[in-house]
Enzyme design. Structure first.
Site, mmCIF file in Angstrom:
data_model
loop_
_atom_site.group_PDB
_atom_site.id
_atom_site.type_symbol
_atom_site.label_atom_id
_atom_site.label_comp_id
_atom_site.label_asym_id
_atom_site.label_seq_id
_atom_site.Cartn_x
_atom_site.Cartn_y
_atom_site.Cartn_z
ATOM 1 C CG ASP A 81 -2.063 0.860 1.247
ATOM 2 O OD1 ASP A 81 -2.480 1.252 0.144
ATOM 3 O OD2 ASP A 81 -2.602 1.153 2.341
ATOM 4 C CG HIS A 82 -0.627 4.746 0.607
ATOM 5 N ND1 HIS A 82 -1.141 5.719 -0.203
ATOM 6 C CD2 HIS A 82 -1.657 4.339 1.396
ATOM 7 C CE1 HIS A 82 -2.423 5.896 0.078
ATOM 8 N NE2 HIS A 82 -2.770 5.061 1.027
ATOM 9 C CG HIS A 202 -6.667 4.668 -0.638
ATOM 10 N ND1 HIS A 202 -5.455 4.296 -0.122
ATOM 11 C CD2 HIS A 202 -6.702 4.192 -1.902
ATOM 12 C CE1 HIS A 202 -4.778 3.630 -1.041
ATOM 13 N NE2 HIS A 202 -5.510 3.558 -2.145
HETATM 14 P P1 13P Z 1 -8.501 4.099 6.888
HETATM 15 O O1 13P Z 1 -7.390 3.938 7.862
HETATM 16 O O2 13P Z 1 -9.152 5.434 6.952
HETATM 17 O O3 13P Z 1 -9.480 2.966 6.946
HETATM 18 O O4 13P Z 1 -7.839 4.045 5.420
HETATM 19 C C1 13P Z 1 -7.054 2.950 5.057
HETATM 20 C C2 13P Z 1 -6.439 3.146 3.733
HETATM 21 O O5 13P Z 1 -6.971 3.790 2.867
HETATM 22 C C3 13P Z 1 -5.147 2.492 3.495
HETATM 23 O O6 13P Z 1 -4.571 2.853 2.299
#
Ligand code: 13P
Length: 278
Positions: A81-82, A202
């Protein structure tokens, strides 16, 4: 069963539902999510923040998540992720991840395209799809929300990068919302129609069920949940501490947090329409 990002997204696309994607942090959060997915026969994504990958902890958690995905009776993608740079992408490819998000959303359009296209080319050699982001999804604590994703810019971004799915900013943010979010559903639909690839939402914690369902109907196929994983884990831990008969042995102590994460995950699986779709 371990599957790739593009395979699991294609399943959701075909069935008109959405894959819940849970940020996991340790063995117990992995176990809670996989228990929920198996019980409800649902495909799911396990994803790790680059923070974990860049600390030593990722070295231990990644093989745990990979083993769980491989052993699961349902399709599971192991996703980064990211990722801001190339370093964590390299590490995750080496560690057996089957999905990568390259996040250049705080860069200029041109720089974002350059970074993301590079990831698409590199991951493509291994047959792994890439999620990109256009329109920066920030935190609920940000002063002002950046401008929402523009459909035409999203179209150009997809054409120039080759991402298999696209994260968008449509009123969503990471963390606990200070007031109920109000997603711009017509914009989700317009982005989807313009860019032609499945969309990613997200900031899933705290988005009301009716808005999640409307977003799925408009073309969202991946729904990220992070904060709720942490809260449900903390809740279970508190229950264990407050239980006068709680067991000191750590595996026994962790049974409650695994259960509370599982219950949270079951709710999200139902909300996204993934139940029974494995
Ligand atoms: P939340 O922590 O707001 O659920 O978002 C998670 C997210 O988008 C991870 O990339």
């Amino acid at each position: 069963m371990l599957v790739t990002l593009q395979e699991i997204i294609a399943m959701a696309e075909e069935g008109g539902y959405c894959i819940p994607s849970f940020n996991v942090y340790n063995m117990e959060t992995v176990m809670g999510v996989i228990d929920a997915a198996e019980e409800l026969n649902a495909p799911v994504i396990l994803q790790l923040y680059p923070r974990l990958i860049n600390q030593e902890c990722g070295y231990y958690v990644s093989p745990v998540a990979l083993a769980a995905a491989q052993k699961a009776k349902v399709p599971v993608c192991l996703h980064l992720d990211h990722a801001a740079g190339k370093e964590e992408v390299f590490k995750c490819l080496r560690w057996g991840f089957t999905g990568i998000m390259q996040d250049g959303s705080s860069l200029s359009f041109e720089e974002n395209v350059k970074l993301t296209r590079g990831a698409v080319e590199m991951c493509g050699v291994l047959g792994i799809g890439v999620e990109g982001e256009i329109g920066h999804v920030g935190s609920v604590n940000d002063e002002a929300m950046e401008e929402f994703t523009d459909p035409q810019e999203a179209k150009a971004f997809v054409e120039q990068t080759g991402v298999c799915c696209l994260a968008v900013l449509v009123g969503n943010a990471h963390g606990h919302y200070k007031k109920t979010p109000n997603l711009d559903i017509p914009r989700v639909k317009a982005i989807r129609e313009a860019c032609g690839v499945p969309l990613v939402l997200h900031g899933g914690t705290g988005i009301p069920e009716d808005q999640v369902k409307a977003a799925v109907a408009a073309g969202v196929r991946k729904f990220n949940i992070g904060t709720d994983v942490c809260c449900s884990f903390a809740e279970g831990t508190k229950e264990s501490v407050n239980d006068p008969n709680h067991h000191l042995a750590v595996d026994m102590f962790m049974k409650k947090p695994i259960q509370t994460v599982k219950e949270m995950a079951m709710g999200k699986i139902r909300m996204t329409g993934a139940e029974g779709k494995a």
